[in-house]
Design a protein around this motif. Sequence first.
Motif, short mmCIF file in Angstrom:
data_model
loop_
_atom_site.label_atom_id
_atom_site.label_comp_id
_atom_site.label_asym_id
_atom_site.label_seq_id
_atom_site.Cartn_x
_atom_site.Cartn_y
_atom_site.Cartn_z
N UNK A 134 1.80 -19.30 -16.23
CA UNK A 134 0.46 -18.73 -16.14
C UNK A 134 0.22 -18.09 -14.78
N UNK A 135 0.66 -18.78 -13.73
CA UNK A 135 0.43 -18.25 -12.37
C UNK A 135 1.14 -16.92 -12.17
N UNK A 136 2.35 -16.80 -12.68
CA UNK A 136 3.10 -15.55 -12.53
C UNK A 136 2.43 -14.43 -13.32
N UNK A 137 2.05 -14.72 -14.54
CA UNK A 137 1.38 -13.70 -15.37
C UNK A 137 0.06 -13.28 -14.74
N UNK A 138 -0.69 -14.24 -14.20
CA UNK A 138 -1.95 -13.91 -13.53
C UNK A 138 -1.72 -13.05 -12.30
N UNK A 139 -0.65 -13.35 -11.56
CA UNK A 139 -0.30 -12.56 -10.38
C UNK A 139 0.00 -11.12 -10.76
N UNK A 151 2.20 -12.72 -20.24
CA UNK A 151 2.26 -11.48 -19.48
C UNK A 151 1.34 -10.42 -20.07
N UNK A 152 0.75 -9.57 -19.22
CA UNK A 152 -0.07 -8.46 -19.73
C UNK A 152 0.76 -7.55 -20.65
N UNK A 153 0.10 -6.98 -21.62
CA UNK A 153 0.79 -6.11 -22.57
C UNK A 153 1.45 -4.94 -21.84
N UNK A 154 2.69 -4.65 -22.20
CA UNK A 154 3.41 -3.53 -21.60
C UNK A 154 4.16 -3.88 -20.33
N UNK A 155 4.05 -5.13 -19.86
CA UNK A 155 4.75 -5.53 -18.65
C UNK A 155 6.25 -5.64 -18.89
N UNK A 156 7.03 -5.37 -17.85
CA UNK A 156 8.48 -5.47 -17.92
C UNK A 156 8.91 -6.82 -17.38
N UNK A 157 9.60 -7.60 -18.20
CA UNK A 157 10.11 -8.90 -17.77
C UNK A 157 11.60 -8.76 -17.47
N UNK A 158 11.94 -8.96 -16.20
CA UNK A 158 13.34 -8.86 -15.74
C UNK A 158 13.81 -10.26 -15.35
N UNK A 159 15.08 -10.52 -15.60
CA UNK A 159 15.64 -11.84 -15.26
C UNK A 159 16.99 -11.66 -14.59
N UNK A 160 17.18 -12.30 -13.45
CA UNK A 160 18.45 -12.24 -12.74
C UNK A 160 19.43 -13.24 -13.35
N UNK A 161 20.67 -12.79 -13.49
CA UNK A 161 21.71 -13.61 -14.13
C UNK A 161 22.88 -13.77 -13.16
N UNK A 162 23.33 -15.03 -12.99
CA UNK A 162 24.48 -15.33 -12.15
C UNK A 162 25.74 -15.25 -13.00
N UNK A 209 -2.43 -8.08 -9.53
CA UNK A 209 -1.86 -7.09 -8.64
C UNK A 209 -1.62 -5.74 -9.29
N UNK A 210 -1.91 -5.64 -10.60
CA UNK A 210 -1.65 -4.41 -11.36
C UNK A 210 -0.19 -3.99 -11.22
N UNK A 211 0.69 -5.00 -11.20
CA UNK A 211 2.12 -4.73 -11.13
C UNK A 211 2.64 -4.33 -12.51
N UNK A 212 3.79 -3.67 -12.52
CA UNK A 212 4.36 -3.21 -13.79
C UNK A 212 5.21 -4.28 -14.47
N UNK A 213 5.43 -5.39 -13.80
CA UNK A 213 6.22 -6.47 -14.39
C UNK A 213 6.60 -7.48 -13.34
N UNK A 222 0.82 -1.21 0.00
CA UNK A 222 0.00 0.00 0.00
C UNK A 222 0.86 1.26 0.00
N UNK A 223 1.91 1.27 0.82
CA UNK A 223 2.76 2.46 0.91
C UNK A 223 3.50 2.73 -0.39
N UNK A 224 4.03 1.68 -1.02
CA UNK A 224 4.76 1.85 -2.28
C UNK A 224 3.82 2.34 -3.38
N UNK A 225 2.62 1.79 -3.42
CA UNK A 225 1.64 2.24 -4.41
C UNK A 225 1.26 3.70 -4.19
#
Length: 325
Positions: free
Chosen positions: A113-118, A153-164, A122-126, A79-82
């Motif tokens: 599917x679960x991640x994209x639905x989440x 993923x919803x259109x316009x979402x940012x997909x980030x991936x962590x790399x080791x 949540x109306x997250x940006x990615x 809530x605070x971040x939003x």
Amino acid sequence: MRMKKWVSGLAGLALSLVLLAPPVEAAPLKVLGFWANDATAGLAGLYQYPHAITYFSPFWYSVNAYGGLINRVDPAILSAVEQHHIAITPLVNDATGTQAFLDNPLTRLRAARAIADMVKAGHFQGVDIDFEPPHTSLVNQLTGFMIDLHDFMPRGSVVTMAIVPHSGGAYDFAKLNPEVDQYVLMSYDQHDDGSYAGPVAATPWVQNIVTRMEKTVPPQKILLGVAAYGYIWPVGSTSATTVPYNAVTPEMNRYAKWDAADQETYATYQTSQGPVVAWWESLQGMNEKIQLAKKDHLAGIAIWHLGYANNSVYQLLLHQIGRQP
């Protein structure tokens, strides 16, 4: 002759316009700020300096063996971040540690599917995917998962991936690049608990792994990982204790020295348990990493993590990244 003079005049006018045009400024670096449960401080600094961060990436979700999501969302922080209008891209990791769900097409699809639905619910940006696969196993399965995820993923979402870093053939970048908007290069823990004392992220070491990654990934897709912590080792030991930047001790500051070659801060001093050596990413060291990101025209940086930061870290980001508070 008149035609030649006319053409020559146009060329001169075009050159004059180019010379008089203001220089094109590079886009400000993006800043991804992680958040984890081992925070030693709250997020008051983030709320005071919300423009210092582009993406807030809290460690809130994990994938279980069946491709379902384990939810650890903190409603108060959400809530605070939003309320401060900061884009949220939750971090998702593997709860099992084996990534066995990737090896089964059904559980892999279920997880995507679960991640994209989440993200949609949540109306997250990615989302930020942090699976950290073994060196060569599951490389094809991971690629397939990222393709499925991108499609869902919803259109316009940012997909980030962590790399080791130094992960060998774990990532098929040629196939991943079209599916991933940005990669977090985890360019820290050169030395940590389990190694002998040394820099957390010496700038020459960081430059080497960045240069290697740039051979297969466009620089504008790379977020450079920056530590907001350090370690303390008993002299001669490989057992280290993590020290968040906001918990650097008075003794560390008193005996602090700058290593010009590694471009990181260290200190050797005596404690009641014996002599110790500490290495940590000070503001000066963090700034060196920011300058490296600028020099290599990277997309930005990723701070691990905001619970280790204090106001001076946010102020550094605002000053160096170019955003206005």
